[in-house]
Design an enzyme around this catalytic site. Sequence first.
Site, PDB file in Angstrom:
ATOM      1  N   TYR A 136      14.618  -2.789  16.171  1.00 38.52           N
ATOM      2  CA  TYR A 136      14.483  -2.763  14.713  1.00 38.52           C
ATOM      3  C   TYR A 136      15.694  -3.417  14.052  1.00 38.52           C
ATOM      4  CZ  TYR A 136      14.319  -1.153   9.915  1.00 38.52           C
ATOM      5  OH  TYR A 136      14.328  -1.115   8.541  1.00 38.52           O
ATOM      6  N   PRO A 179      18.475  -2.059   2.169  1.00 37.95           N
ATOM      7  CA  PRO A 179      18.600  -0.627   1.893  1.00 37.95           C
ATOM      8  C   PRO A 179      19.131   0.154   3.093  1.00 37.95           C
ATOM      9  CG  PRO A 179      16.377  -1.463   1.435  1.00 37.95           C
ATOM     10  CD  PRO A 179      17.077  -2.465   2.282  1.00 37.95           C
ATOM     11  N   GLU A 231       7.358   6.339   3.588  1.00 36.60           N
ATOM     12  CA  GLU A 231       6.610   6.579   4.830  1.00 36.60           C
ATOM     13  C   GLU A 231       7.336   6.019   6.045  1.00 36.60           C
ATOM     14  OE1 GLU A 231       2.637   5.141   4.646  1.00 36.60           O
ATOM     15  OE2 GLU A 231       1.988   6.602   3.153  1.00 36.60           O
ATOM     16  N   ARG A 280      -4.425  -1.382   4.254  1.00 37.54           N
ATOM     17  CA  ARG A 280      -5.322  -0.278   3.908  1.00 37.54           C
ATOM     18  C   ARG A 280      -6.063  -0.571   2.598  1.00 37.54           C
ATOM     19  NH1 ARG A 280      -0.699   4.186   5.103  1.00 37.54           N
ATOM     20  NH2 ARG A 280       0.534   2.463   4.230  1.00 37.54           N
ATOM     21  N   THR A 337       0.800  -1.227   0.000  1.00 33.72           N
ATOM     22  CA  THR A 337       0.000   0.000   0.000  1.00 33.72           C
ATOM     23  C   THR A 337       0.830   1.273   0.000  1.00 33.72           C
ATOM     24  OG1 THR A 337      -0.192  -0.211   2.407  1.00 33.72           O
ATOM     25  CG2 THR A 337      -2.011  -1.055   1.071  1.00 33.72           C
TER      26      THR A 337
END
Length: 251
Positions: free
Chosen positions: A150, A180, A186, A35, A11
């Site tokens: 993370y 990356p 986002e 979404r 999305t």
Amino acid sequence: MPQLAFITGATSGFGAACARRFAVAGWSLVLCGRRQDRLDALRAELAGIPVYAFPLDVRDGAAVKAAIADLPPEFTEIDVLVNNAGLALGLEPAHRCDMEDWERMVDTNIKGLLYCTRAILPGMVARDHGHVINIGSVAGSYPYPGGNAYGGTKAFVKQFSLNLRADLLGTRVRVTNIEPGLAESEFSLVRFKGDDTQAAKVYQGTQPLRPEDIADIVYWATSRPAHVNLNSIEVMPVCQAFAPLAISRES
């Protein structure tokens, strides 16, 4: 013969860019994300390409299993799985972090990836053909302050990708971990929970990677000759180097 890619987290960001890149090459697509409105918009944008899109939270193992078991017949023989769904939350040190953020990162970045891989991989092995693309991060190799859980989840993705290759020896199923560095999407907006100002500061004065850059790399990896397996591809913008949050910024 048309090929089929299954992309999680389609999305926004890398996932949506991958969908567009594979569509340009004429691939059929299975797209999922949380979404519905964005899935509908992307499917409309890709009109003319066979697309099956449905809402899915990869943290729900039972839902992942059911959704993949219920794919329409023409969307079952998946050639490429792009395990893209993932997120970072917060940048606090470990002793001040929100435990719920840690749990959500583990549930999405690790368990969600496992659920999707386990559901789709048997079909690839049975057909002796397929490619699992995992979206990792340089954070899985290089620590930085606040990267705690993370970075740990992306280190898991890195090692799991290598172990998949070990398990798949003797098959023609390929596995690649894309790692990356600084990339504008986002990602930071999610990390800072909607704080536009704080998210913008991450990229201020830089030329970061774009989702389209990563999508090109993902597609390129899948388009190599069938006997070639790219174990990992680490990519950073030239403004980034190998040290904690080492970013060169224009004044």
